[in-house]
Scaffold this motif. Structure first.
Motif, mmCIF file in Angstrom:
data_model
loop_
_atom_site.group_PDB
_atom_site.id
_atom_site.type_symbol
_atom_site.label_atom_id
_atom_site.label_comp_id
_atom_site.label_asym_id
_atom_site.label_seq_id
_atom_site.Cartn_x
_atom_site.Cartn_y
_atom_site.Cartn_z
ATOM 1 N N TRP A 1 0.845 -1.194 0.000
ATOM 2 C CA TRP A 1 0.000 0.000 0.000
ATOM 3 C C TRP A 1 0.877 1.240 0.000
ATOM 4 O O TRP A 1 1.723 1.392 0.862
ATOM 5 N N TYR A 2 0.661 2.107 -0.971
ATOM 6 C CA TYR A 2 1.412 3.350 -1.082
ATOM 7 C C TYR A 2 0.509 4.512 -0.659
ATOM 8 O O TYR A 2 -0.502 4.775 -1.310
ATOM 9 N N PRO A 3 0.861 5.212 0.427
ATOM 10 C CA PRO A 3 0.044 6.343 0.869
ATOM 11 C C PRO A 3 -0.031 7.424 -0.210
ATOM 12 O O PRO A 3 0.864 7.563 -1.029
ATOM 13 N N ALA A 4 -1.117 8.145 -0.191
ATOM 14 C CA ALA A 4 -1.407 9.255 -1.108
ATOM 15 C C ALA A 4 -1.748 8.773 -2.515
ATOM 16 O O ALA A 4 -2.177 9.567 -3.345
ATOM 17 N N VAL A 5 -1.582 7.484 -2.776
ATOM 18 C CA VAL A 5 -1.843 6.954 -4.112
ATOM 19 C C VAL A 5 -2.943 5.895 -4.092
ATOM 20 O O VAL A 5 -3.845 5.906 -4.926
ATOM 21 N N ASP A 6 -2.877 4.965 -3.142
ATOM 22 C CA ASP A 6 -3.712 3.771 -3.175
ATOM 23 C C ASP A 6 -4.931 3.843 -2.267
ATOM 24 O O ASP A 6 -4.824 4.191 -1.091
ATOM 25 N N ASP A 7 -6.072 3.471 -2.829
ATOM 26 C CA ASP A 7 -7.241 3.066 -2.063
ATOM 27 C C ASP A 7 -7.281 1.551 -2.228
ATOM 28 O O ASP A 7 -7.132 1.035 -3.338
ATOM 29 N N MET A 8 -7.481 0.843 -1.132
ATOM 30 C CA MET A 8 -7.342 -0.610 -1.158
ATOM 31 C C MET A 8 -8.450 -1.250 -0.333
ATOM 32 O O MET A 8 -8.824 -0.738 0.711
ATOM 33 N N GLU A 9 -8.965 -2.369 -0.819
ATOM 34 C CA GLU A 9 -9.899 -3.186 -0.050
ATOM 35 C C GLU A 9 -9.214 -4.498 0.308
ATOM 36 O O GLU A 9 -8.554 -5.110 -0.528
ATOM 37 N N VAL A 10 -9.404 -4.890 1.557
ATOM 38 C CA VAL A 10 -8.894 -6.156 2.071
ATOM 39 C C VAL A 10 -10.112 -6.958 2.495
ATOM 40 O O VAL A 10 -10.992 -6.432 3.183
ATOM 41 N N PHE A 11 -10.184 -8.234 2.095
ATOM 42 C CA PHE A 11 -11.346 -9.047 2.447
ATOM 43 C C PHE A 11 -10.941 -10.508 2.549
ATOM 44 O O PHE A 11 -9.828 -10.887 2.185
ATOM 45 N N ASP A 12 -11.855 -11.318 3.067
ATOM 46 C CA ASP A 12 -11.580 -12.742 3.220
ATOM 47 C C ASP A 12 -12.165 -13.523 2.044
ATOM 48 O O ASP A 12 -12.936 -12.986 1.247
ATOM 49 N N ALA A 13 -11.812 -14.786 1.947
ATOM 50 C CA ALA A 13 -12.247 -15.624 0.829
ATOM 51 C C ALA A 13 -13.764 -15.752 0.775
ATOM 52 O O ALA A 13 -14.345 -15.859 -0.302
ATOM 53 N N ALA A 14 -14.422 -15.729 1.924
ATOM 54 C CA ALA A 14 -15.869 -15.898 1.987
ATOM 55 C C ALA A 14 -16.620 -14.582 1.776
ATOM 56 O O ALA A 14 -17.846 -14.580 1.740
ATOM 57 N N LEU A 15 -15.899 -13.471 1.664
ATOM 58 C CA LEU A 15 -16.506 -12.146 1.515
ATOM 59 C C LEU A 15 -17.521 -11.862 2.630
ATOM 60 O O LEU A 15 -18.634 -11.425 2.372
ATOM 61 N N THR A 16 -17.091 -12.099 3.863
ATOM 62 C CA THR A 16 -17.974 -11.814 4.999
ATOM 63 C C THR A 16 -17.680 -10.455 5.613
ATOM 64 O O THR A 16 -18.475 -9.948 6.397
ATOM 65 N N TRP A 17 -16.536 -9.868 5.286
ATOM 66 C CA TRP A 17 -16.140 -8.550 5.783
ATOM 67 C C TRP A 17 -15.230 -7.898 4.769
ATOM 68 O O TRP A 17 -14.663 -8.570 3.901
ATOM 69 N N LEU A 18 -15.111 -6.591 4.903
ATOM 70 C CA LEU A 18 -14.255 -5.816 4.019
ATOM 71 C C LEU A 18 -13.641 -4.690 4.837
ATOM 72 O O LEU A 18 -14.347 -4.013 5.582
ATOM 73 N N VAL A 19 -12.332 -4.547 4.740
ATOM 74 C CA VAL A 19 -11.628 -3.436 5.374
ATOM 75 C C VAL A 19 -11.047 -2.593 4.253
ATOM 76 O O VAL A 19 -10.341 -3.109 3.389
ATOM 77 N N SER A 20 -11.375 -1.305 4.275
ATOM 78 C CA SER A 20 -10.864 -0.381 3.255
ATOM 79 C C SER A 20 -9.800 0.512 3.861
ATOM 80 O O SER A 20 -9.976 1.021 4.972
ATOM 81 N N VAL A 21 -8.729 0.692 3.118
ATOM 82 C CA VAL A 21 -7.687 1.642 3.503
ATOM 83 C C VAL A 21 -7.672 2.701 2.420
ATOM 84 O O VAL A 21 -7.443 2.400 1.248
ATOM 85 N N ARG A 22 -7.951 3.922 2.814
ATOM 86 C CA ARG A 22 -7.998 5.022 1.858
ATOM 87 C C ARG A 22 -6.604 5.584 1.623
ATOM 88 O O ARG A 22 -5.694 5.384 2.429
ATOM 89 N N HIS A 23 -6.441 6.314 0.564
ATOM 90 C CA HIS A 23 -5.130 6.858 0.183
ATOM 91 C C HIS A 23 -4.555 7.795 1.238
ATOM 92 O O HIS A 23 -3.360 8.015 1.278
ATOM 93 N N TYR A 24 -5.384 8.314 2.132
ATOM 94 C CA TYR A 24 -4.918 9.195 3.197
ATOM 95 C C TYR A 24 -4.748 8.457 4.526
ATOM 96 O O TYR A 24 -4.524 9.070 5.554
ATOM 97 N N GLY A 25 -4.877 7.118 4.495
ATOM 98 C CA GLY A 25 -4.566 6.295 5.658
ATOM 99 C C GLY A 25 -5.735 5.868 6.506
ATOM 100 O O GLY A 25 -5.596 4.983 7.347
ATOM 101 N N ALA A 26 -6.902 6.491 6.331
ATOM 102 C CA ALA A 26 -8.064 6.119 7.134
ATOM 103 C C ALA A 26 -8.449 4.673 6.849
ATOM 104 O O ALA A 26 -8.334 4.184 5.720
#
Length: 142
Positions: A111-136
């Protein structure tokens, strides 16, 4: 994952990025369809709008902080640490699968700050964690 990240990783670590597997094409389309169905939306645009409205901000968690820790993220939302995580950048056109330990160890290379918005999730798609380009960091149960 973008080619420049793989090149940067290889130069810095004298090794290949430890991606378990990269999904493309039909596999990604299947993930997109499950995600849209579970979120009761009909398009990725609607999904991202829904994510903006409904995902919960994890207070005190910022991926730009030196002490950012994925184990604390999962502890704070009450999810067991997964064996593998699925990583999306963009519109679920390419998804990389990492062992959780490798993901944590090499997060700064992924993950590169200021550039990447990223979603992290599990194989079953039961949850999703998003990391925004500003770190939130945001969480949504699916």
């Amino acid at each position: 994952m973008e080619a420049f990240k793989l090149i940067n990783f290889k130069k810095a670590n004298n090794a290949e990025m430890p991606i378990v597997r990269s999904m493309q094409g039909g596999e990604c389309e299947a993930v997109r369809q499950v995600l849209l169905s579970r979120c009761h939306v009909e398009s990725l645009e609607a999904f991202f709008e829904m994510e903006e409205r409904e995902a919960v901000l994890l207070d005190g968690m910022n991926a730009e902080n030196d002490d950012f820790n994925w184990n604390r993220v999962f502890d704070s939302i009450g999810i067991a640490v997964p064996h593998e995580v699925y990583i999306n950048f963009g519109h679920f056109e390419s998804i990389d699968i990492f062992l959780f330990e490798d993901f944590c160890n090499y997060f700064d290379d992924i993950w590169y700050p200021a550039v990447d918005d990223m979603e992290v999730f599990d194989a079953a798609l039961t949850w999703l964690v998003s990391v925004r380009h500003y770190g939130a960091v945001f969480y949504k149960k699916i």
